[in-house]
Design a protein around this motif. Sequence first.
Motif, PDB file in Angstrom:
ATOM      1  N   UNK A 161       0.869  -1.184   0.000  1.00 38.11           N
ATOM      2  CA  UNK A 161       0.000   0.000   0.000  1.00 38.11           C
ATOM      3  C   UNK A 161       0.898   1.225   0.000  1.00 38.11           C
ATOM      4  N   UNK A 162       0.820   2.002  -1.062  1.00 33.32           N
ATOM      5  CA  UNK A 162       1.666   3.190  -1.235  1.00 33.32           C
ATOM      6  C   UNK A 162       3.128   2.792  -1.058  1.00 33.32           C
ATOM      7  N   UNK A 163       3.798   3.321  -0.024  1.00 33.16           N
ATOM      8  CA  UNK A 163       5.212   2.995   0.184  1.00 33.16           C
ATOM      9  C   UNK A 163       5.412   1.977   1.299  1.00 33.16           C
ATOM     10  N   UNK A 164       4.318   1.431   1.800  1.00 34.75           N
ATOM     11  CA  UNK A 164       4.354   0.501   2.930  1.00 34.75           C
ATOM     12  C   UNK A 164       3.869  -0.885   2.543  1.00 34.75           C
ATOM     13  N   UNK A 165       4.232  -1.867   3.346  1.00 37.43           N
ATOM     14  CA  UNK A 165       3.642  -3.193   3.251  1.00 37.43           C
ATOM     15  C   UNK A 165       2.861  -3.412   4.534  1.00 37.43           C
ATOM     16  N   UNK A 166       1.574  -3.666   4.390  1.00 35.51           N
ATOM     17  CA  UNK A 166       0.703  -3.892   5.538  1.00 35.51           C
ATOM     18  C   UNK A 166       0.546  -5.399   5.719  1.00 35.51           C
ATOM     19  N   UNK A 167       0.748  -5.861   6.950  1.00 36.04           N
ATOM     20  CA  UNK A 167       0.674  -7.292   7.252  1.00 36.04           C
ATOM     21  C   UNK A 167      -0.337  -7.517   8.371  1.00 36.04           C
ATOM     22  N   UNK A 168      -1.238  -8.463   8.143  1.00 30.20           N
ATOM     23  CA  UNK A 168      -2.221  -8.873   9.150  1.00 30.20           C
ATOM     24  C   UNK A 168      -2.070 -10.359   9.387  1.00 30.20           C
ATOM     25  N   UNK A 169      -2.302 -10.784  10.610  1.00 24.31           N
ATOM     26  CA  UNK A 169      -2.266 -12.216  10.918  1.00 24.31           C
ATOM     27  C   UNK A 169      -3.556 -12.591  11.637  1.00 24.31           C
ATOM     28  N   UNK A 170      -4.018 -13.798  11.358  1.00 30.03           N
ATOM     29  CA  UNK A 170      -5.234 -14.306  12.006  1.00 30.03           C
ATOM     30  C   UNK A 170      -5.031 -15.779  12.302  1.00 30.03           C
ATOM     31  N   UNK A 171      -5.716 -16.246  13.339  1.00 30.32           N
ATOM     32  CA  UNK A 171      -5.663 -17.682  13.624  1.00 30.32           C
ATOM     33  C   UNK A 171      -7.080 -18.211  13.758  1.00 30.32           C
ATOM     34  N   UNK A 172      -7.223 -19.455  13.398  1.00 21.71           N
ATOM     35  CA  UNK A 172      -8.490 -20.162  13.524  1.00 21.71           C
ATOM     36  C   UNK A 172      -8.189 -21.555  14.039  1.00 21.71           C
ATOM     37  N   UNK A 173      -9.177 -22.136  14.703  1.00 18.91           N
ATOM     38  CA  UNK A 173      -9.086 -23.540  15.071  1.00 18.91           C
ATOM     39  C   UNK A 173     -10.248 -24.249  14.390  1.00 18.91           C
TER      40      UNK A 173
END
Length: 173
Positions: A132-144
């Motif tokens: 995104x623009x000049x950044x890298x956006x990182x999201x993490x999620x967990x599921x069972x």
Amino acid sequence: RENPVTVKTVSELVKKLSILLTEQHKKLAVAESCTGGWLAKALTDQSGSSDWFERGFVTYSNLAKHEMLSVSLDTLENFGAVSEKTVAEMATGALEHSHADVSVSISGIAGPGGGSAEKPVGLVWFGFAQHEATDTVVLSKKEIFTGDREAVRHQAVTFALQQLVDLLQNSRA
């Protein structure tokens, strides 16, 4: 958590995802561990996927995660392959080692063995990275997820697809 999955659901999600990626002129890379390439297969089942699917990494071993995606050996040793930190590094590494704009990573314990009290069978971590623009956006999620090995893996693929659709729908400007 019950999550009945059908092939129709997977193909519908891939179709939605393909439309979003095409409209946004974005390319996707995937980094898979416990799903063993199932997500890449589902994506490439869609006709025309070569327009938006950049590449897939199947990094089942820790060494593959390190060599192909630049996941830190310290991360793998201290947090394990099935962890928030590992999937974040996998997702970022998939972007760094491709020409994609968006990536997803998957690492989990599909069973029937390999689980522990801390990391039970069915635990799957997902990482999502996007330029995104000049950044890298990182999201993490967990599921069972519940069920046998195939059910856990299938639910993981479906969850990843749904999350990618949601991510791209929310990133529309």
